[in-house]
Design a protein around this motif. Sequence first.
Motif, PDB file in Angstrom:
ATOM      1  N   LYS A  58       0.996  -1.097   0.368  1.00  0.00           N
ATOM      2  CA  LYS A  58      -0.513   0.145   0.175  1.00  0.00           C
ATOM      3  C   LYS A  58       0.465   1.428   0.182  1.00  0.00           C
ATOM      4  O   LYS A  58       0.416   2.085  -0.533  1.00  0.00           O
ATOM      5  CB  LYS A  58      -0.887   0.201   1.434  1.00  0.00           C
ATOM      6  CG  LYS A  58      -1.797  -0.982   1.003  1.00  0.00           C
ATOM      7  CD  LYS A  58      -2.966  -0.263  -0.108  1.00  0.00           C
ATOM      8  CE  LYS A  58      -4.284  -2.005   0.264  1.00  0.00           C
ATOM      9  NZ  LYS A  58      -5.313  -0.739  -0.371  1.00  0.00           N
ATOM     10  N   LYS A  59       2.094   1.145   0.836  1.00  0.00           N
ATOM     11  CA  LYS A  59       2.626   2.300   0.462  1.00  0.00           C
ATOM     12  C   LYS A  59       3.954   2.493  -1.197  1.00  0.00           C
ATOM     13  O   LYS A  59       4.355   3.611  -1.127  1.00  0.00           O
ATOM     14  CB  LYS A  59       3.942   1.887   1.706  1.00  0.00           C
ATOM     15  CG  LYS A  59       3.730   2.297   3.121  1.00  0.00           C
ATOM     16  CD  LYS A  59       4.553   1.750   4.054  1.00  0.00           C
ATOM     17  CE  LYS A  59       4.867   2.453   5.346  1.00  0.00           C
ATOM     18  NZ  LYS A  59       3.757   4.216   5.823  1.00  0.00           N
ATOM     19  N   ALA A  60       3.896   1.701  -1.677  1.00  0.00           N
ATOM     20  CA  ALA A  60       4.246   1.071  -3.242  1.00  0.00           C
ATOM     21  C   ALA A  60       3.480   2.380  -4.333  1.00  0.00           C
ATOM     22  O   ALA A  60       2.262   2.723  -4.103  1.00  0.00           O
ATOM     23  CB  ALA A  60       4.148   0.339  -3.541  1.00  0.00           C
ATOM     24  N   ASP A  61       4.564   2.939  -4.459  1.00  0.00           N
ATOM     25  CA  ASP A  61       4.032   4.124  -5.859  1.00  0.00           C
ATOM     26  C   ASP A  61       3.813   3.271  -6.961  1.00  0.00           C
ATOM     27  O   ASP A  61       2.934   3.940  -7.894  1.00  0.00           O
ATOM     28  CB  ASP A  61       4.903   5.081  -6.196  1.00  0.00           C
ATOM     29  CG  ASP A  61       5.126   6.713  -5.882  1.00  0.00           C
ATOM     30  OD1 ASP A  61       4.144   6.633  -4.733  1.00  0.00           O
ATOM     31  OD2 ASP A  61       5.914   6.124  -4.368  1.00  0.00           O
ATOM     32  N   TYR A  62       4.190   2.307  -7.108  1.00  0.00           N
ATOM     33  CA  TYR A  62       4.072   1.069  -8.450  1.00  0.00           C
ATOM     34  C   TYR A  62       4.431  -0.396  -7.954  1.00  0.00           C
ATOM     35  O   TYR A  62       5.170  -1.157  -7.252  1.00  0.00           O
ATOM     36  CB  TYR A  62       4.849   1.310  -9.563  1.00  0.00           C
ATOM     37  CG  TYR A  62       5.084   0.372 -10.332  1.00  0.00           C
ATOM     38  CD1 TYR A  62       4.292   0.746 -11.637  1.00  0.00           C
ATOM     39  CD2 TYR A  62       5.438  -0.732 -10.785  1.00  0.00           C
ATOM     40  CE1 TYR A  62       4.243   0.046 -12.870  1.00  0.00           C
ATOM     41  CE2 TYR A  62       5.048  -1.641 -11.828  1.00  0.00           C
ATOM     42  CZ  TYR A  62       4.105  -0.941 -12.702  1.00  0.00           C
ATOM     43  OH  TYR A  62       4.242  -2.392 -13.341  1.00  0.00           O
ATOM     44  N   LYS A 114       7.164   2.518 -18.015  1.00  0.00           N
ATOM     45  CA  LYS A 114       6.089   3.124 -17.054  1.00  0.00           C
ATOM     46  C   LYS A 114       6.787   3.459 -15.853  1.00  0.00           C
ATOM     47  O   LYS A 114       6.672   4.945 -14.863  1.00  0.00           O
ATOM     48  CB  LYS A 114       5.283   1.516 -16.427  1.00  0.00           C
ATOM     49  CG  LYS A 114       3.943   1.843 -17.621  1.00  0.00           C
ATOM     50  CD  LYS A 114       3.000   0.066 -17.239  1.00  0.00           C
ATOM     51  CE  LYS A 114       1.918   0.247 -18.032  1.00  0.00           C
ATOM     52  NZ  LYS A 114       0.974  -1.106 -17.419  1.00  0.00           N
ATOM     53  N   ILE A 115       8.302   2.508 -15.005  1.00  0.00           N
ATOM     54  CA  ILE A 115       8.336   3.117 -14.121  1.00  0.00           C
ATOM     55  C   ILE A 115       9.395   4.619 -14.552  1.00  0.00           C
ATOM     56  O   ILE A 115       9.164   4.705 -13.226  1.00  0.00           O
ATOM     57  CB  ILE A 115       9.112   2.191 -13.616  1.00  0.00           C
ATOM     58  CG1 ILE A 115       8.534   0.857 -13.179  1.00  0.00           C
ATOM     59  CG2 ILE A 115      10.611   2.355 -12.641  1.00  0.00           C
ATOM     60  CD1 ILE A 115       7.901   0.872 -12.222  1.00  0.00           C
ATOM     61  N   LEU A 123       7.061   7.642 -14.355  1.00  0.00           N
ATOM     62  CA  LEU A 123       6.892   8.084 -12.564  1.00  0.00           C
ATOM     63  C   LEU A 123       7.909   8.974 -11.912  1.00  0.00           C
ATOM     64  O   LEU A 123       7.337   9.605 -11.626  1.00  0.00           O
ATOM     65  CB  LEU A 123       6.020   6.544 -11.919  1.00  0.00           C
ATOM     66  CG  LEU A 123       4.911   6.047 -12.020  1.00  0.00           C
ATOM     67  CD1 LEU A 123       5.101   4.927 -11.698  1.00  0.00           C
ATOM     68  CD2 LEU A 123       3.817   6.979 -11.327  1.00  0.00           C
ATOM     69  N   ILE A 124       8.981   8.722 -12.345  1.00  0.00           N
ATOM     70  CA  ILE A 124      10.463   9.022 -11.855  1.00  0.00           C
ATOM     71  C   ILE A 124      10.328  10.508 -12.134  1.00  0.00           C
ATOM     72  O   ILE A 124      10.331  11.697 -11.670  1.00  0.00           O
ATOM     73  CB  ILE A 124      11.524   8.276 -12.103  1.00  0.00           C
ATOM     74  CG1 ILE A 124      11.479   6.745 -11.855  1.00  0.00           C
ATOM     75  CG2 ILE A 124      12.924   8.723 -12.028  1.00  0.00           C
ATOM     76  CD1 ILE A 124      12.466   5.574 -11.825  1.00  0.00           C
ATOM     77  N   ASN A 152       7.740  12.607 -13.674  1.00  0.00           N
ATOM     78  CA  ASN A 152       6.714  13.032 -13.264  1.00  0.00           C
ATOM     79  C   ASN A 152       7.212  13.499 -11.788  1.00  0.00           C
ATOM     80  O   ASN A 152       6.178  14.132 -11.598  1.00  0.00           O
ATOM     81  CB  ASN A 152       5.895  12.189 -13.636  1.00  0.00           C
ATOM     82  CG  ASN A 152       5.164  12.119 -14.962  1.00  0.00           C
ATOM     83  OD1 ASN A 152       5.536  12.585 -15.585  1.00  0.00           O
ATOM     84  ND2 ASN A 152       4.574  11.045 -14.941  1.00  0.00           N
TER      85      ASN A 152
END
Length: 268
Positions: A22-26, A261-262, A265-266, A268
């Motif tokens: 739940k703490k993960a962004d991905y 995708k990763i 995220l980085i 952004n």
Amino acid sequence: MSVGAGPLTLPLSYRMLKHALKKADYVSYRDEGSKALIESKIDIDAPIYPDVAHSLGCQPISTTKMASEPRTRQGQLTIAVNPMPVYDKRYWYLPDDDKFQDYIEKVCLLCETILNDGNKLTLFSTQIRDENVIDDIMERLSKNSNISAWLPQISEAKCAEVSELMSTLNQADVIVATRFHATVLPLQLNKPTIGICYYRKAAELLDEFGMQDFHVDIDHFDAETLIQQYRAILPKRTDIQRKINSRFNQYRDLLNEQYGKILGLIQN
């Protein structure tokens, strides 16, 4: 990324996983089984991408190379066997000496068959604890009356680095693996692989690569079945290599998609 899960039985395990995930962004899962297991208890709907080990970067072997490689003598092949301390009291979380000794006996019978067939046998490790099992197998083989004749055919590869492991796999024609990543990594080299599976993940992987006839359940197999699979895979190596190569290319593309995708995220 590419989370593999299981076996999980205790509520505390799920609570710990929920706290982390739940703490993960991905989040992504490695396989259908892992996704189903986690999402049966935790509300995290995430995509499935292959194990990141498939993007290690090793160069796949040509599907025609295996048949053209020179042999020590006519028809001689190298079979690389990876034992694992499953149920071994020196390592396993729920030891069972009877099951461990039964496993050792079956693997030894396969090794004896490989040697009697005139092929070369390489016993290789992927973790340091595997080395204990290699020693156990060599001790058993040394008691066979044919050991003097077999010794030139036997080698041990106690791999301390990934490069050593990949070199060992590259020199083999067929892999017999118990550890999961001893099953994953040969696929990068187009190596036909037989799995002695202690959990569903290795069997599912081999099924995806078209080797559904070449794995056994560690708790429910006999030596004769393993030996039959070893003998059956030899004449099918070229066809299996084509299937591995095709599937591996798909895995590589999927992992590149995930890395994109990763990166997004980085950035952004």
